[in-house]
Enzyme design. Structure first.
Site, mmCIF file in Angstrom:
data_model
loop_
_atom_site.group_PDB
_atom_site.id
_atom_site.type_symbol
_atom_site.label_atom_id
_atom_site.label_comp_id
_atom_site.label_asym_id
_atom_site.label_seq_id
_atom_site.Cartn_x
_atom_site.Cartn_y
_atom_site.Cartn_z
ATOM 1 N N THR A 150 6.227 30.298 24.679
ATOM 2 C CA THR A 150 6.655 28.814 24.948
ATOM 3 C C THR A 150 6.598 28.503 23.646
ATOM 4 O O THR A 150 5.744 28.786 22.830
ATOM 5 C CB THR A 150 5.978 27.975 26.027
ATOM 6 N N HIS A 151 7.612 27.396 23.337
ATOM 7 C CA HIS A 151 7.660 26.910 21.946
ATOM 8 C C HIS A 151 7.699 28.086 20.933
ATOM 9 O O HIS A 151 7.094 27.807 19.678
ATOM 10 C CB HIS A 151 6.468 26.046 21.516
ATOM 11 N N SER A 272 20.358 47.076 4.831
ATOM 12 C CA SER A 272 20.864 46.390 3.957
ATOM 13 C C SER A 272 21.488 47.174 2.891
ATOM 14 O O SER A 272 20.844 48.589 2.490
ATOM 15 C CB SER A 272 19.846 45.544 3.198
ATOM 16 N N LYS A 278 15.324 48.019 5.212
ATOM 17 C CA LYS A 278 15.611 46.982 6.216
ATOM 18 C C LYS A 278 16.137 47.775 7.407
ATOM 19 O O LYS A 278 16.900 48.597 7.283
ATOM 20 C CB LYS A 278 16.933 45.895 5.632
ATOM 21 N N GLU A 285 23.102 40.201 16.660
ATOM 22 C CA GLU A 285 23.405 39.140 15.990
ATOM 23 C C GLU A 285 24.881 38.766 16.319
ATOM 24 O O GLU A 285 25.148 37.595 16.637
ATOM 25 C CB GLU A 285 23.372 39.392 14.420
ATOM 26 N N TYR A 312 53.225 19.258 34.705
ATOM 27 C CA TYR A 312 53.349 20.530 33.951
ATOM 28 C C TYR A 312 53.754 19.878 32.366
ATOM 29 O O TYR A 312 54.777 18.874 32.379
ATOM 30 C CB TYR A 312 54.506 21.610 34.349
ATOM 31 N N GLN A 317 50.379 26.163 28.252
ATOM 32 C CA GLN A 317 50.737 27.453 27.648
ATOM 33 C C GLN A 317 49.668 27.945 26.503
ATOM 34 O O GLN A 317 49.100 29.305 26.877
ATOM 35 C CB GLN A 317 51.958 27.555 27.239
HETATM 36 N N1 ARG Z 1 55.331 29.974 28.805
HETATM 37 C C1 ARG Z 1 55.079 28.814 29.803
HETATM 38 C C2 ARG Z 1 53.551 28.726 29.997
HETATM 39 O O1 ARG Z 1 52.901 29.884 29.702
HETATM 40 C C3 ARG Z 1 55.655 29.062 31.086
HETATM 41 C C4 ARG Z 1 56.212 27.636 31.701
HETATM 42 C C5 ARG Z 1 57.217 27.080 30.832
HETATM 43 N N2 ARG Z 1 57.664 26.067 31.616
HETATM 44 C C6 ARG Z 1 58.474 25.274 30.728
HETATM 45 N N3 ARG Z 1 58.979 24.147 31.700
HETATM 46 N N4 ARG Z 1 58.676 25.072 29.815
HETATM 47 O O2 ARG Z 1 52.881 27.943 30.385
#
Ligand code: ARG
Length: 493
Positions: A150-151, A272, A278, A285, A312, A317
């Protein structure tokens, strides 16, 4: 017909740098097969809804199956336009039925879910393998005592097996999270079309079933605009990496020349170019570094997502490539750390010496006084504290007669009778004292085997569930690809 079916009569051609900038085609290849399957399922749904004649539907579906070349350089905005364009080229104008009642918006979310659900199951199976390695190693080192810190100061004895099990249990919780994530991912947006659904009466549940989804995302705006299944997944991938990274940090620290409890095999180390003595734990890492990339990707996606207006937006995307990149990092990290763990060496002597010289059983000694003489714990804590300080000043090991003398003097100073020598030794020797930890879930090596057995059984079940689900999805996929229009297609017109 104009070549660019997307812009049609509405827009002038796109600038080439604008296309390059906004196209997702470079990252879309993984969506190619799912997009084709979604299109097949969708055409079947159109047929069942009576929106397309059987003959046309059949032609379109066989054309979809013939689209086999993922042509990245043909100037498409994305995989969705590629598939539609190629179908129209193969079928002629009737191919243009394919996007009736759907949009790229519901289609892309569906395709992402199809890819991700498989990746979730595959990573669960990989983690089960990783957990098996931890358990196998734990069996080999069930009695090998090592310090819990701990610590970053030596705290109390545990065993190497117990250390392995602690990481096992953390990572197993990530598996539980993955299963929950799977349930929320395996829901179908199709039928949502652009955002507000469609006037074509497609059976959404049926299309979901044909794509092996559990059910539909009911609200169509939610269906096209949500990516919380990905956010959740990115958190889980981050959590897995955080656990592995802490494990790697332990490995780096415990294999440091001054500590030397663990020995990282040469094949997972580097040296190294300048200092020939080393041996550096480079795999651990890099895993630690990749954890920064993974959590950064998670954070990046949250930033991208936070102010998006419904529904949307093309911003969504840009989530996709980050997910694939992250997934690949996590997959390769689990694989390499698994191999490292299966071969890592444990130096029992070093570990024992470190435990002894750092008075790792001081708390146990205080507890002994409490129980033996009915002394309040705080008083016992002070007695042992004074004893440790004196031993350190005189450079005396706790497992020596001199240390015992010092201890008895401190007891005497507080009017507590001396503890018998053998009780003192049993309490202070990490190898014997570890057996006094009888509390449920504690590091008593006697518990370890049953803990391992229980976990082995659970892991077996986890793997079986994931494999069964993978084959269920695959069977539904095969069935869809073998869809027989003669037998099953219901043209209601
Ligand atoms: N390439 C777009 C994506 O990966 C697909 C949908 C595109 N839709 C649009 N209305 N431009 O999300």
């Amino acid at each position: 017909m104009s070549k660019d079916i997307l812009r049609g009569n509405r827009l002038e051609p796109i600038a080439s740098n604008a296309l390059k900038y906004t196209s997702s085609i470079d990252e879309d290849e993984v969506l190619f097969e799912p997009v084709k399957e979604i299109n097949i399922a969708h055409v079947i749904a159109l047929l069942k809804a009576g929106a397309i004649e059987k003959e046309k539907a059949e032609k379109i579906v066989s054309a979809i199956k013939m689209v086999n070349k993922f042509d990245k350089d043909a100037g498409f905005e994305d995989v969705h336009m590629l598939v539609e364009q190629r179908v129209i080229e193969l079928v002629g104008e009737d191919g243009g039925y394919i996007n009736l009642g759907k949009s790229r918006n519901d289609q892309v979310s569906t395709a992402l879910r199809i890819v991700l659900r498989k990746k979730i199951l595959e990573i669960i199976i990989l983690i089960v393998d990783f957990m098996r390695t931890l358990l196998e190693r734990a069996k080999e080192v069930k009695d090998n005592v090592m310090p819990a810190y701990t610590h970053l100061q030596v705290a109390q004895p545990i065993t190497f097996a117990y250390w392995l099990l602690s990481y096992h249990d953390m990572i197993r919780r990530d598996v539980e999270r993955l299963f929950e994530n799977y349930v929320r991912t395996n829901m179908c947006p199709m039928g949502a079309a652009a955002c507000a659904g469609t006037t074509i009466n497609i059976d959404r549940e049926d299309i979901a079933k044909n794509l092996a989804f559990y059910s539909i995302i009911e609200n169509t705006v939610d269906a096209v605009s949500s990516r919380d299944f990905i956010l959740e997944h990115m958190f889980i991938l981050s959590s897995i990496m955080l656990h592995l990274s802490r494990m790697c940090e332990d490995i780096i620290f415990l294999s440091n020349n001054d500590i030397g409890i663990l020995n990282v095999p040469d094949k997972f180390s580097s040296t190294s170019s300048a200092m020939p003595q080393k041996k550096n734990s480079v795999v651990a890492e890099v895993a630690r570094a990749y954890t920064g990339i993974v959590t950064g990707n998670f954070f990046g996606i949250m930033c991208l997502y936070k102010s998006l207006p419904l529904s949307y937006n093309l911003d969504l995307q840009e989530i996709t490539p980050k997910v694939w990149e992250t997934y690949n990092i996590v997959y390769s990290t689990i694989e390499v750390i698994k191999d490292l763990i299966s071969e890592i060496g444990f130096n029992e002597e070093r570990s024992y010496d470190i435990l002894v010289k750092n008075f790792s059983n001081a708390m146990e000694l205080a507890e002994k006084i409490v129980i033996y003489y009915k002394t309040p714990f705080r008083k016992a804590h002070h007695i042992v504290g004074a004893y440790v300080r004196k031993c350190l000043e005189k450079n005396v090991s706790p497992l020596s007669k001199e240390a015992y003398q010092i201890f008895c003097e401190e007891l005497n100073r507080e009017n507590v009778s001396p503890l018998p020598y053998d009780e003192y030794m049993k309490t202070l020797d990490p190898k014997t004292s570890i057996f006094n930890k009888n509390i449920e879930g504690g590091p008593n090596p006697g518990n370890i085997i049953s803990m391992i057995k229980e976990r082995e059984k659970q892991n077996f079940v986890i793997k079986e569930i994931a494999e069964k689900e993978l084959s269920r999805i695959e069977n539904v996929r095969l069935k869809l690809n073998l869809y027989d229009f003669m037998v099953s297609g219901g043209d209601r017109r």
